[in-house]
Write a protein that holds these residues in place. Sequence first.
Motif, PDB file in Angstrom:
ATOM      1  N   UNK A  75       0.834  -1.199   0.000  1.00  0.00           N
ATOM      2  CA  UNK A  75       0.000   0.000   0.000  1.00  0.00           C
ATOM      3  C   UNK A  75       0.868   1.248   0.000  1.00  0.00           C
ATOM      4  N   UNK A  76       1.918   1.263   0.838  1.00  0.00           N
ATOM      5  CA  UNK A  76       2.792   2.427   0.912  1.00  0.00           C
ATOM      6  C   UNK A  76       3.515   2.661  -0.407  1.00  0.00           C
ATOM      7  N   UNK A  77       4.010   1.589  -1.012  1.00  0.00           N
ATOM      8  CA  UNK A  77       4.723   1.754  -2.286  1.00  0.00           C
ATOM      9  C   UNK A  77       3.810   2.302  -3.371  1.00  0.00           C
ATOM     10  N   UNK A  78       2.580   1.804  -3.412  1.00  0.00           N
ATOM     11  CA  UNK A  78       1.671   2.276  -4.452  1.00  0.00           C
ATOM     12  C   UNK A  78       1.221   3.710  -4.186  1.00  0.00           C
ATOM     13  N   UNK A  79       0.919   4.027  -2.921  1.00  0.00           N
ATOM     14  CA  UNK A  79       0.431   5.363  -2.600  1.00  0.00           C
ATOM     15  C   UNK A  79       1.520   6.425  -2.723  1.00  0.00           C
ATOM     16  N   UNK A  80       2.729   6.093  -2.309  1.00  0.00           N
ATOM     17  CA  UNK A  80       3.800   7.090  -2.266  1.00  0.00           C
ATOM     18  C   UNK A  80       4.621   7.144  -3.545  1.00  0.00           C
ATOM     19  N   UNK A  81       4.796   6.005  -4.215  1.00  0.00           N
ATOM     20  CA  UNK A  81       5.694   5.955  -5.373  1.00  0.00           C
ATOM     21  C   UNK A  81       5.001   5.537  -6.667  1.00  0.00           C
ATOM     22  N   UNK A  82       3.744   5.133  -6.594  1.00  0.00           N
ATOM     23  CA  UNK A  82       3.039   4.713  -7.791  1.00  0.00           C
ATOM     24  C   UNK A  82       3.434   3.343  -8.291  1.00  0.00           C
ATOM     25  N   UNK A  83       4.083   2.546  -7.452  1.00  0.00           N
ATOM     26  CA  UNK A  83       4.551   1.216  -7.852  1.00  0.00           C
ATOM     27  C   UNK A  83       3.513   0.171  -7.429  1.00  0.00           C
ATOM     28  N   UNK A  84       2.837  -0.436  -8.409  1.00  0.00           N
ATOM     29  CA  UNK A  84       1.816  -1.457  -8.143  1.00  0.00           C
ATOM     30  C   UNK A  84       2.437  -2.828  -8.351  1.00  0.00           C
ATOM     31  N   UNK A  85       2.990  -3.389  -7.299  1.00  0.00           N
ATOM     32  CA  UNK A  85       3.738  -4.642  -7.408  1.00  0.00           C
ATOM     33  C   UNK A  85       2.810  -5.816  -7.690  1.00  0.00           C
ATOM     34  N   UNK A  86       3.202  -6.713  -8.615  1.00  0.00           N
ATOM     35  CA  UNK A  86       2.465  -7.980  -8.776  1.00  0.00           C
ATOM     36  C   UNK A  86       2.471  -8.755  -7.457  1.00  0.00           C
ATOM     37  N   UNK A  87       1.479  -9.610  -7.284  1.00  0.00           N
ATOM     38  CA  UNK A  87       1.328 -10.289  -5.991  1.00  0.00           C
ATOM     39  C   UNK A  87       2.561 -11.076  -5.581  1.00  0.00           C
TER      40      UNK A  87
END
Length: 570
Positions: A390-402
């Motif tokens: 959640x932090x990576x996506x919210x702060x850096x825009x990185x949507x990691x695969x599962x």
Amino acid sequence: MLANPATKYIPFKPFERDFSERTWPSKRITHPPIWMSTDLRDGNQSLIEPMSVERKLEFFDMLIRIGLKEIEVGFPSASQTDFDFVRKLVDEKRIPEDVTIIALTQARPELIERTVEAAAGAKKAMIHLYNACAPAFRKIVFNMSKEEVMQVAVDGTKTVMACMAKHPETDWYYEYSPEVFSTTEPEFALQVCNAVTEAWNPSPQKKIVFNLPATIEATTPNMYADQIEFMHTRLNRRDSIVLSLHPHNDRGTAVAAAELGLMAGADRIEGCLFGNGERTGNVDLVTLALNLYTQGIHPGLDFSDIDEVRRTVEHCNQLPVHPRHPYVGDLVFTAFSGSHQDAIKKGFAVQKPDAVWEVPYLPIDPADLGRSYDAVIRVNSQSGKGGVSYLLEQEQGLALPRRLQIEFSRAIQRVTDETGREVSARDVYGIFEREYLSLHSPFKLIKHRITGDPDAGEGKQFSIEVELEINGERQVLTGEGDGAISAFVNSLGVPLRVVDYHEHAIGAGTETKAACYVEARIADAPTGFGVGVDRDIVTASFRAVLSGLNRYVAQYGTSQLSGALDKTAA
């Protein structure tokens, strides 16, 4: 929804009086059934885009590797593609001698003849004939009496026999399905099957298959089991019959219905891997098989690399497997809750390698399926250490695969275990950057040039010239492939295979960047990820490949790459 659904829907009642002679509730499953995969027929016909011949061949070969001995390969009379596929299997001798291919047909003479022609020449082949027997189908669809429906089954059976006789080079078998058995009067289904037995004249040495499909799952699994036991105890010449189940999942209870059906006397189960099929799907053969495995019964099917099976199925079906799907979903062995994590950790601490499996919350050892223990413990807000993804996506825009989320959680776990403190959004990105984005040794990308030739031969549509810094020295490499990434990988000369790829944009407008995630298997190591970010998506994908390669070297060294590195340097 209606306030009183009873005005529109009535409960299904298979028997006029209660079936009180049931014995199945006290039975136990002690051995695996005969498995039949209908992925290439029932599964294929339910896809938004049916499989190409290439995908069908890939799926067929995987079913062979898993250990399936009976495979329904198509509906040859309904599709030229299916006919050609079955002929390809036969003519190119792709079918192992101990495998029986099965072809489905309706009960019309010209369709039966076409179906037999498709399978003729195979060492072992089964013709699967069906006709609908349920009251709604007799009345609404076909406007036939019971006698007419029974005659269709008998006449079709005799036509199958006549067509088979023209091709004695094949060892022929026969399967008959009273379609929509689940809502057919059991007494009438019994009459039809006994009439077919009389026409076919099976023996204990050459049995007939009677398949009793829950074409539409209409009631609770225990009632389906009653229907199966009714047939099992009343069919004529039962010792010459293989009793088969084909449960669909309209009510979401196909697995339970199949297991209770086995307890009720069935010998065989038809289904699809991970439950693909019409509407809500066919019964899931993987879940059934691994349910047996957790009870100490080897199913006779090999899912020791279940992730590879899932990847193949997803590629061929072009449908995702749900992350919560039993045994194979990305999250089924993952604990987010702190109390679950604590129990699992304590279980692993006392679990001995050769002892009975007793780890809390895990009904099966993930290692038996080729899955890593690293996926078991995940860090998120439920564990008190923050929602990393959640932090990576919210702060850096990185949507990691599962699966990358699972892999990256190891790095976070190391930090939290060492420091004993909560990680901030800045900490998370710093760890991610060090782990994936800042590794530039021994391989660093300088520049590249790609050319494409759509008329080139297979595997040579793209050519690449790439300049890399390898162990501090600049080298120019060349390669060819059927895509930019494959050409790039081929230029490296290392034993690397890309098994999964994801990409997305970061930001918008002129500031947009591309993020690429590559899951690769290098040499004989477990799969691992590399990540690349760049304004150009192709460059980002190359950086992702090198990120994965550099991470492999950091963990395993260059011993298995030394030959390739030497060749590259030369």
